[in-house]
Design a protein around this motif. Structure first.
Motif, short mmCIF file in Angstrom:
data_model
loop_
_atom_site.label_atom_id
_atom_site.label_comp_id
_atom_site.label_asym_id
_atom_site.label_seq_id
_atom_site.Cartn_x
_atom_site.Cartn_y
_atom_site.Cartn_z
N LEU A 287 41.61 49.24 -81.18
CA LEU A 287 42.95 48.83 -80.82
C LEU A 287 43.01 48.36 -79.37
O LEU A 287 42.31 48.88 -78.50
CB LEU A 287 43.94 49.98 -81.03
N THR A 288 43.85 47.37 -79.11
CA THR A 288 44.00 46.79 -77.78
C THR A 288 44.36 47.87 -76.76
O THR A 288 45.28 48.66 -77.00
CB THR A 288 45.10 45.72 -77.79
N PRO A 289 43.65 47.92 -75.62
CA PRO A 289 44.02 48.89 -74.58
C PRO A 289 45.49 48.71 -74.17
O PRO A 289 45.98 47.59 -74.02
CB PRO A 289 43.07 48.54 -73.43
N VAL A 290 46.18 49.83 -74.01
CA VAL A 290 47.59 49.84 -73.64
C VAL A 290 47.70 50.05 -72.13
O VAL A 290 46.95 50.85 -71.57
CB VAL A 290 48.34 50.96 -74.39
N PRO A 291 48.60 49.32 -71.45
CA PRO A 291 48.78 49.56 -70.01
C PRO A 291 49.05 51.03 -69.72
O PRO A 291 49.73 51.71 -70.49
CB PRO A 291 49.99 48.69 -69.66
N ALA A 292 48.52 51.50 -68.61
CA ALA A 292 48.65 52.92 -68.27
C ALA A 292 50.11 53.37 -68.23
O ALA A 292 50.44 54.51 -68.58
CB ALA A 292 47.97 53.19 -66.93
N SER A 293 51.00 52.47 -67.82
CA SER A 293 52.42 52.83 -67.71
C SER A 293 53.05 53.15 -69.06
O SER A 293 54.09 53.81 -69.11
CB SER A 293 53.18 51.67 -67.05
#
Length: 333
Positions: A287-293
């Motif tokens: 799965l696409t990495p999600v922004p840390a925020s």
């Protein structure tokens, strides 16, 4: 500790030839008649702008003009999911290199507008869901091909499916696999703590009548790429009609409970698939990495085993997906 880290070969990323455009169409769910969205990404030369979709910031041309008159199509399915754009990085990568991608939303366990008091999520482990997924995939493909102005640009001889997890099950069934949803009872009895397949444990399937589904091969599908597909519902001989090329990815640490049964898919396919065991990867590595925020909103799906570099893996994965579909769909570089 160095020897425990996944070894990802370095390679230069294939240059983008186009920008990515996005448009939204819909299909009618065969079971309920509900309108279900599909996001189309395709090559364009129009200027792009940043837009926000879920947790992601995408640089795309909304409703941009298509750059090509004839394109291969890759249908992308991950089954029912709360983050429907969880594979958007692959979709954008392919679009910028001359392919159309369609991200299919599935009804089932996690309808976005469902009333939580009505049992949101409780159908993931039920027999009806698994028979519905390939029907929804076919209906979505119909809708893409019938859409305007993009549908007539799809080369009908160059259609592939990328399926992850439950979407891998849907892809196999649409390509001729004969699922036996009754096997889910056995799986949930053996693995009651597996919340991805059996959110309510073995009780989820107690009232369901086991039913072996009939094969319904969609001849339009010419190639499959599967990532940790759910293989538990396919009995011996169930994939004998899946004769299209298959590339199979398995996360080394993705099926620790034994409920996905990825190895079963590999063994049941009549032609040995291209196979890649991803060292150190967990099930959600694809799965696409999600922004840390935004990571806190997605729980386990954004977490990886210690030492695994999801972003680095995707730099390799995107190119491998592109190369595979170019080869099997005879798409020009």
């Amino acid at each position: 500790m160095t020897g425990l880290l996944p070894v990802l070969p370095a390679r230069a990323e294939t240059p983008a030839q186009f920008r990515a455009a996005v448009s939204q169409i819909a299909y009618a769910d065969p079971g309920t008649g509900k309108t279900v969205p599909i996001l189309l990404f395709y090559p364009t030369r129009d200027p792009v702008q940043p837009i926000r979709r879920g947790p992601y910031h995408l640089n795309v041309a909304p409703e941009g003009g298509p750059a090509l008159d004839s394109v291969p199509l890759v249908m992308m399915t991950q089954g029912p999911a709360r983050n429907g754009l969880a594979m958007v990085s692959v979709a954008l990568f392919l679009a910028r290199r001359g392919m159309m991608t369609a991200i299919v939303t599935h009804l089932g366990g996690v309808e976005p507008d469902a009333d939580p008091r009505a049992g949101k999520g409780d159908r993931v482990g039920t027999v009806p869901l698994w028979s519905e997924l390939p029907l929804q995939l076919r209906a979505a493909l119909d809708a893409v091909l019938d859409s305007s102005p993009m549908g007539f640009r799809v080369d009908r001889q160059r259609i592939g499916v990328l399926g992850y997890a439950a979407g891998g099950h849907a892809a196999l069934a649409a390509a001729g696999g004969v699922a036996d949803p009754g096997r889910l009872t056995q799986v949930c009895a053996a693995h009651p703590d597996n919340r991805s397949l059996c959110p309510a444990g073995a009780k989820t399937t107690a009232a369901a009548t086991p039913k072996r589904l009939e094969a319904a091969t969609d001849p339009r599908i010419r190639s499959l790429l599967l990532m940790d597909p759910v293989g538990a519902l396919f009995a011996d001989g169930a994939l004998s009609r899946v004769t299209v090329p298959v590339r199979l990815y398995e996360a080394e640490k993705g099926d620790e409970s034994g409920a996905l049964q990825v190895a079963r898919v590999r063994g049941l396919l009549p032609r040995p698939p291209e196979y890649d065991l991803v060292p150190g990867a967990g099930h959600y590595a694809f799965l696409t990495p999600v922004p840390a925020s935004a990571a806190a909103r997605f729980g386990a799906t954004v977490q990886d085993p210690p030492g695994f570099d999801r972003a680095g893996f995707h730099a390799r994965l995107n190119d491998e997906v592109l190369d595979y579909f170019r080869r099997t769909l005879n798409a020009a570089p």
